[in-house]
Write an enzyme that holds these catalytic residues in place. Structure first.
Site, short mmCIF file in Angstrom:
data_model
loop_
_atom_site.label_atom_id
_atom_site.label_comp_id
_atom_site.label_asym_id
_atom_site.label_seq_id
_atom_site.Cartn_x
_atom_site.Cartn_y
_atom_site.Cartn_z
N ARG A 45 0.81 -1.23 0.04
CA ARG A 45 -0.01 0.07 -0.05
C ARG A 45 0.89 1.01 -0.08
O ARG A 45 2.05 1.10 0.15
CB ARG A 45 -0.94 0.04 1.17
CG ARG A 45 -0.49 -0.63 2.42
CD ARG A 45 0.24 0.10 3.28
NE ARG A 45 0.13 1.51 3.37
CZ ARG A 45 1.08 2.26 3.60
NH1 ARG A 45 2.47 2.12 3.84
NH2 ARG A 45 0.80 3.56 3.72
N GLY A 46 0.29 2.42 -0.23
CA GLY A 46 1.20 3.79 -0.25
C GLY A 46 1.07 3.64 -1.81
O GLY A 46 1.67 3.11 -2.60
N ALA A 47 0.90 5.16 -2.30
CA ALA A 47 0.69 5.63 -3.42
C ALA A 47 1.83 5.05 -4.45
O ALA A 47 1.98 4.41 -5.36
CB ALA A 47 0.33 6.90 -3.54
N ARG A 53 -7.49 -0.50 -6.83
CA ARG A 53 -7.72 0.22 -5.94
C ARG A 53 -7.69 1.68 -6.52
O ARG A 53 -7.25 2.01 -7.71
CB ARG A 53 -6.54 0.67 -4.78
CG ARG A 53 -6.52 -0.56 -3.86
CD ARG A 53 -5.40 -0.16 -2.58
NE ARG A 53 -6.16 1.07 -1.72
CZ ARG A 53 -5.48 1.33 -0.67
NH1 ARG A 53 -4.35 0.98 -0.51
NH2 ARG A 53 -6.29 2.18 0.07
N GLN A 95 -2.11 2.64 9.98
CA GLN A 95 -0.73 2.62 9.22
C GLN A 95 0.22 3.32 10.06
O GLN A 95 1.25 3.02 10.21
CB GLN A 95 -0.92 3.26 8.04
CG GLN A 95 -1.59 2.50 6.96
CD GLN A 95 -3.22 3.04 6.94
OE1 GLN A 95 -3.67 3.27 7.87
NE2 GLN A 95 -3.79 2.67 5.57
N ASP A 100 -1.98 10.86 -1.96
CA ASP A 100 -2.53 9.88 -3.07
C ASP A 100 -2.83 10.27 -4.50
O ASP A 100 -2.62 9.67 -5.54
CB ASP A 100 -3.76 9.06 -2.46
CG ASP A 100 -3.39 7.96 -1.38
OD1 ASP A 100 -3.19 8.42 -0.24
OD2 ASP A 100 -2.85 6.85 -1.59
N LYS A 130 -4.73 9.87 3.22
CA LYS A 130 -5.31 9.14 4.17
C LYS A 130 -6.55 9.78 4.94
O LYS A 130 -6.21 10.99 5.32
CB LYS A 130 -4.41 8.34 5.12
CG LYS A 130 -4.85 7.44 5.98
CD LYS A 130 -5.79 6.40 5.73
CE LYS A 130 -5.10 5.71 4.27
NZ LYS A 130 -6.15 4.73 3.81
O1 MRU Z 1 -4.57 3.18 2.32
P1 MRU Z 1 -2.99 3.57 2.00
O2 MRU Z 1 -2.21 2.68 3.30
O3 MRU Z 1 -2.52 2.85 0.91
O4 MRU Z 1 -3.01 5.01 2.34
C1 MRU Z 1 -1.64 5.55 2.17
C2 MRU Z 1 -1.52 6.93 2.06
O5 MRU Z 1 -2.77 7.49 2.24
C3 MRU Z 1 -0.23 7.67 2.02
O6 MRU Z 1 -0.37 8.70 2.75
C4 MRU Z 1 -0.04 8.10 0.58
O7 MRU Z 1 -0.31 6.92 -0.22
C5 MRU Z 1 1.26 8.56 0.39
S1 MRU Z 1 2.58 7.24 0.37
C6 MRU Z 1 3.91 7.96 0.16
#
Ligand code: MRU
Length: 348
Positions: free
Chosen positions: A49-51, A93, A198, A239, A250
């Site tokens: 996860r994480g963009a 997603r 997270q 994201d 998030k």
């Molecule tokens: O649902 P997630 O854990 O994928 O959400 C992640 C976030 O919101 C992060 O802050 C975002 O993707 C930036 S990651 C460098």
């Protein structure tokens, strides 16, 4: 053969190995992705996860799909095979634009080299480059971003925008790493980030592993720690950033931004240019993922809410551009009015 190995992912030249982030911080388990369907599941189920990490993973997924289906290229039109893989991975997603950015980049390379006998090598290289570039980009974000922090500062962050959310180093946590690398002493407060935690599970773990001073708080404590003057800056990831600077991140990020404004604390977004969706005029149109309500009614296996209670579980929110002090990118720090500063950067 190109190989890459970081805490988040490993490409061993044949398969993609992902640390299962659902298990952290108590267990280190790994998922081996051999097919593009495996990669789809890994993204959808938040093993990764994480963009930026999602983007790099999807790029390898696209390559795996083409490799897997290359035999059917003889019987099926190659554009159709590519489309099938693209659409499956793109449906994993909806919010992080890096997913679509990486898939489009892979698709473009595929279409440009469609008749090349070495198409699979070319695609593998492209996925590898996306992953390698991500690390360089994050280090550059860290270099530009460290300027906003002074020696002795404490930063509040929300969710995990660290090494685990990227291929390595992180975006928001990259800014903190950049400041520490340049000799500053920086402390971090990490919001736990309900409901998926997270912040508690990943940010606290990652920072402790790196020897960075971190204090975990629950989300509802953020206002009070700001009121007490404990926070010098908020730095979070993104994201999707719309063309006017409105930023999806998030769930809970918006509340932190409102609190930061109220307490005169600068609020920064740290993100690569691949997180900017120049086609999206403002935050209104950003698709916000809604997740299973069990994330709210349960913590782990423990039920904490009545049976059948009505719940609403958006995974992201949108912070309006006018609450954002600056957007830290690999090309420098953008300042408002973002519609102009973002456009200028993309027109270059
Ligand atoms: O649902 P997630 O854990 O994928 O959400 C992640 C976030 O919101 C992060 O802050 C975002 O993707 C930036 S990651 C460098």
């Amino acid at each position: 053969m190109k190989k890459i190995k970081t805490i988040t992912l490993e490409w061993n030249g044949n398969e993609l190995i992902l640390i299962d982030q659902r298990m952290l911080p108590t267990k280190k388990e790994y998922m081996i992705c051999k097919t593009y369907e495996d990669v789809y599941v890994a993204i959808k189920d938040m093993i990764v996860r994480g963009a930026p990490a999602i983007g790099a993973t999807a790029a390898f997924g696209y390559y795996l799909g083409l490799r897997e289906l290359s035999d059917s290229l003889i019987s099926e039109k190659s554009e159709d095979v590519s489309k099938r893989i693209f659409e499956k991975l793109a449906s994993s997603r909806p919010t992080a634009v890096n997913l679509f950015w990486a898939l489009k980049r892979m698709e473009k390379v595929f279409l440009e080299n469609i008749n090349d006998d070495d198409i699979l090598v070319i695609l593998e290289n492209e996925a590898y480059n996306i992953a390698e570039d991500d690390i360089k980009i994050n280090k550059s974000i860290g270099k530009f971003g460290q300027e906003i922090l002074s020696d002795g500062d404490t930063v509040l962050t929300h969710c995990n925008a660290g090494a685990l959310a990227t291929v390595d180093y992180g975006t928001a946590l990259g800014v903190i790493r950049g400041a520490i690398d340049s000799g500053k002493t920086i402390k971090v407060f990490a919001d736990e980030t309900r409901p998926y935690l997270q912040g508690a599970r990943l940010t606290a773990w990652e920072l402790m592993e790196s020897g960075i001073d971190v204090t975990l708080i629950t989300d509802n404590m953020a206002g009070w720690v700001m009121k007490q003057g404990k926070i010098n800056a908020v730095v979070v990831g993104a994201d999707r950033i719309a063309a006017n600077g409105d930023t999806a991140n998030k769930i809970g990020t918006y509340s932190v931004a409102v609190l930061a404004q109220k307490h005169g604390v600068p609020f920064y977004i740290a993100a690569p240019l691949s997180t900017i969706d120049i086609e999206m005029p403002d935050g209104e149109g950003i698709p916000i993922e809604e997740r299973n309500i069990r994330e709210i009614t349960h913590i782990g296996d423990k039920q904490i809410a009545p049976d059948n209670v009505k719940c609403f579980n958006p995974a992201f929110d949108v912070t309006p551009w006018n609450l954002i002090t600056g957007i830290i990118t690999e090309k420098g720090i953008l300042r408002p009015p973002y519609r102009e500063t973002i456009k200028k950067l993309f027109d270059k």
